[in-house]
Design an enzyme around this catalytic site. Structure first.
Site, PDB file in Angstrom:
ATOM      1  N   ILE A   1       0.759  -1.114  -0.012  1.00  0.00           N
ATOM      2  CA  ILE A   1       0.054  -0.135   0.084  1.00  0.00           C
ATOM      3  C   ILE A   1       1.079   1.156  -0.165  1.00  0.00           C
ATOM      4  O   ILE A   1       1.789   1.158   0.771  1.00  0.00           O
ATOM      5  CB  ILE A   1      -1.111   0.107   1.125  1.00  0.00           C
ATOM      6  CG1 ILE A   1      -2.043   1.018   1.109  1.00  0.00           C
ATOM      7  CG2 ILE A   1      -0.289   0.033   2.554  1.00  0.00           C
ATOM      8  CD1 ILE A   1      -3.385   0.960   1.652  1.00  0.00           C
TER       9      ILE A   1
ATOM     10  N   ARG B   1      19.876 -17.598  34.553  1.00  0.00           N
ATOM     11  CA  ARG B   1      20.967 -16.840  34.520  1.00  0.00           C
ATOM     12  C   ARG B   1      21.325 -16.548  35.981  1.00  0.00           C
ATOM     13  O   ARG B   1      20.378 -15.973  36.664  1.00  0.00           O
ATOM     14  CB  ARG B   1      20.764 -15.577  33.608  1.00  0.00           C
ATOM     15  CG  ARG B   1      21.932 -14.389  33.651  1.00  0.00           C
ATOM     16  CD  ARG B   1      23.252 -14.839  33.319  1.00  0.00           C
ATOM     17  NE  ARG B   1      24.206 -13.733  32.823  1.00  0.00           N
ATOM     18  CZ  ARG B   1      25.393 -14.094  32.829  1.00  0.00           C
ATOM     19  NH1 ARG B   1      25.970 -15.056  32.420  1.00  0.00           N
ATOM     20  NH2 ARG B   1      26.506 -13.059  32.796  1.00  0.00           N
TER      21      ARG B   1
ATOM     22  N   THR C   1       2.528   6.592   2.330  1.00  0.00           N
ATOM     23  CA  THR C   1       3.423   7.441   2.768  1.00  0.00           C
ATOM     24  C   THR C   1       4.403   8.226   1.557  1.00  0.00           C
ATOM     25  O   THR C   1       5.105   7.506   0.539  1.00  0.00           O
ATOM     26  CB  THR C   1       4.657   7.045   3.892  1.00  0.00           C
ATOM     27  OG1 THR C   1       3.607   6.307   4.664  1.00  0.00           O
ATOM     28  CG2 THR C   1       5.164   7.717   4.454  1.00  0.00           C
ATOM     29  N   GLU C   2       4.790   9.461   1.862  1.00  0.00           N
ATOM     30  CA  GLU C   2       5.680  10.074   0.859  1.00  0.00           C
ATOM     31  C   GLU C   2       6.724  10.847   1.698  1.00  0.00           C
ATOM     32  O   GLU C   2       6.518  11.193   3.002  1.00  0.00           O
ATOM     33  CB  GLU C   2       5.035  11.219   0.031  1.00  0.00           C
ATOM     34  CG  GLU C   2       3.859  10.664  -1.029  1.00  0.00           C
ATOM     35  CD  GLU C   2       3.248  11.836  -1.839  1.00  0.00           C
ATOM     36  OE1 GLU C   2       2.528  11.237  -2.565  1.00  0.00           O
ATOM     37  OE2 GLU C   2       3.488  12.713  -1.770  1.00  0.00           O
TER      38      GLU C   2
ATOM     39  N   GLN D   1      -8.523  -0.651  11.195  1.00  0.00           N
ATOM     40  CA  GLN D   1      -8.205  -2.036  11.364  1.00  0.00           C
ATOM     41  C   GLN D   1      -6.812  -2.180  11.005  1.00  0.00           C
ATOM     42  O   GLN D   1      -6.152  -2.997  11.907  1.00  0.00           O
ATOM     43  CB  GLN D   1      -8.910  -2.537  10.045  1.00  0.00           C
ATOM     44  CG  GLN D   1      -8.535  -4.142   9.926  1.00  0.00           C
ATOM     45  CD  GLN D   1      -9.286  -5.145   9.237  1.00  0.00           C
ATOM     46  OE1 GLN D   1     -10.617  -5.038   9.493  1.00  0.00           O
ATOM     47  NE2 GLN D   1      -8.789  -5.916   8.342  1.00  0.00           N
ATOM     48  N   GLU D   2      -5.946  -1.132  10.448  1.00  0.00           N
ATOM     49  CA  GLU D   2      -4.616  -1.304  10.203  1.00  0.00           C
ATOM     50  C   GLU D   2      -4.023  -0.858  11.801  1.00  0.00           C
ATOM     51  O   GLU D   2      -3.094  -1.806  12.212  1.00  0.00           O
ATOM     52  CB  GLU D   2      -4.183  -0.229   9.344  1.00  0.00           C
ATOM     53  CG  GLU D   2      -2.801  -0.161   9.283  1.00  0.00           C
ATOM     54  CD  GLU D   2      -2.207   0.703   8.313  1.00  0.00           C
ATOM     55  OE1 GLU D   2      -0.901   1.002   8.262  1.00  0.00           O
ATOM     56  OE2 GLU D   2      -2.862   1.476   7.244  1.00  0.00           O
TER      57      GLU D   2
ATOM     58  N   GLY E   1      21.792  -8.046  30.242  1.00  0.00           N
ATOM     59  CA  GLY E   1      23.030  -7.296  30.043  1.00  0.00           C
ATOM     60  C   GLY E   1      23.709  -7.328  28.758  1.00  0.00           C
ATOM     61  O   GLY E   1      22.992  -6.817  27.660  1.00  0.00           O
TER      62      GLY E   1
ATOM     63  N   GLN F   1      17.876  -4.827  28.953  1.00  0.00           N
ATOM     64  CA  GLN F   1      18.679  -4.567  30.213  1.00  0.00           C
ATOM     65  C   GLN F   1      18.790  -6.059  31.131  1.00  0.00           C
ATOM     66  O   GLN F   1      19.890  -6.006  31.564  1.00  0.00           O
ATOM     67  CB  GLN F   1      17.963  -3.515  31.007  1.00  0.00           C
ATOM     68  CG  GLN F   1      18.890  -2.837  32.098  1.00  0.00           C
ATOM     69  CD  GLN F   1      19.995  -1.953  31.634  1.00  0.00           C
ATOM     70  OE1 GLN F   1      19.948  -1.558  30.522  1.00  0.00           O
ATOM     71  NE2 GLN F   1      20.861  -1.770  32.565  1.00  0.00           N
TER      72      GLN F   1
END
Length: 381
Positions: free
Chosen positions: A125, A270, A128-129, A243-244, A341, A338
């Site tokens: 689709i 860990r 966007t420009e 919906q998107e 690590g 985080q």
């Protein structure tokens, strides 16, 4: 808390999606990232499994689910693999195909929908420009009437599936004097004379998703390529954007939940200072906080899915779901990095890739700032 969104049929479909993922996708995810492309054979197999035609009527080769919860199930399962997979699937099946189903003529449906359902025709689709971003009303790509054809000139950028698409639903300006009310949607075949693709864009994350620039130079199309009403494209887009945005919200939560669950297991294994890092009070409280955030976000999204299934989801509630879940996802994944690590900064760890992949979700489908603007307007501000 047990989710009550899905029934046995949805869970049976979930098993189908999982089987597809395990057999067709997971063995090759590393190669997809290296190639910066999910190959067509993946989508052809998805088509065979009925995963691409959920929005397409049976008369045109689709599965015509008639229940958006099946879309949500597919989105959740694909999101567990990575954000790029569900992005490519979503643009094809969940975002673009509905325009053709609901606005296309019978001839257009016969021409395109069967191969869209099989994956032989791949969709993108083009909204966007480079100069517009989330401001869809400021489109500069134009279509000018010349006899019985339209001459299209302009470009689009950040187009998911742009490098591999066969058909691009494209928003262009047909009546500049009408501003937002002068936009029309065209289905542009990528083999049309005057169409070209730029480079495959080098993104921070989601390498598997082929994202490209598209160019139109004196590209001529007849009226049979117009989707919906001339000059009514902006309204058509506004009707489809909830919906998107809901699809984005579903993916945001499912993606973050999967990586958080993997991080919890990592925190159990860990060890540091003689014990599992998850048993340290700060980490224990943090993980309690993160899982709560995810489940609260999921509960709201589930409510939105039910509303959309019933045809009652508002654009404002979709905006709330989109911005909140993308922010939550990014916050959760940052903490997950985080907790890992130094390993969390290594690309071979899923948490690192997920963290990078998620950042764009606060930008696409309308930036979070635009979402808050929509919500603020609804408050009468």
């Amino acid at each position: 808390m047990k989710r009550d969104l899905y029934d046995e049929d949805h869970e049976s479909f979930r098993a189908t999606v999982r089987e597809f993922v395990e057999r067709t996708v997971l063995p090759h995810v590393g190669q997809h990232a290296d190639d910066r492309l999910i190959p067509r054979d993946v989508w052809l197999e998805a088509g065979k499994q009925g995963l691409l035609g959920l929005e397409i009527p049976e008369a045109y080769g689709g599965s015509e689910a008639g229940d958006y919860r099946f879309n949500a199930v597919a989105s959740e399962e694909l999101s567990k693999v990575n954000a790029a997979l569900v992005s490519c699937w979503g643009i094809h099946s969940d975002v673009t195909a509905p325009y053709l189903v609901e606005l296309g003529t019978d001839e257009q449906k016969q021409r395109w929908l069967p191969s869209i359902a099989t994956g032989e025709t791949w969709l993108a689709i083009g909204m966007t420009e480079a100069s517009g971003g989330s401001d869809l009303a400021s489109l500069k790509t134009t279509a000018v009437r010349d006899g019985d054809t339209w001459v299209i000139n302009g470009s689009k950028t950040f187009i998911t599936n742009g490098y591999s698409a066969d058909l691009v639903l494209t928003a262009v300006r047909t009546s500049p004097e009408k501003k937002a009310r002068g936009i029309t949607l065209f289905a542009i075949p990528t083999d049309a004379e005057g169409f070209s693709r730029g480079r495959k864009l080098d993104k921070v994350g989601q390498e598997e998703s082929d994202t490209a620039e598209l160019f139109f130079e004196n590209l001529r199309l007849g009226d049979e390529y117009v989707i919906g009403e001339v000059d009514n494209g902006f309204i058509h887009m506004m009707q489809k954007l909830p919906q998107e945005r809901l699809g984005a919200a579903i993916s945001n939560v499912a993606h973050a939940r999967q990586i958080l669950l993997e991080t919890i297991e990592y925190a159990k294994e860990r060890r540091a200072f003689g014990s599992a890092i998850g048993s340290l009070q700060h980490n224990k409280f943090l993980l309690a906080d993160l899982i709560t955030r995810i489940e609260v976000a999921e509960a709201f999204v589930d409510k939105c899915v039910l509303a959309h299934t019933a045809g009652e989801l508002t654009a404002v509630d979709a905006a709330k779901a989109k911005w909140w879940t993308s922010q939550t996802q990014n916050d959760v994944l940052d903490h997950c990095v985080q907790l890992h690590g130094g390993y969390g900064f290594m690309n071979e760890y899923r948490v690192a890739r997920a963290w990078r992949d998620a950042r764009v979700t606060k930008i696409w489908a309308g930036s979070n700032e635009i979402m808050k603007e929509l919500i603020g307007r609804d408050l009468g501000l």
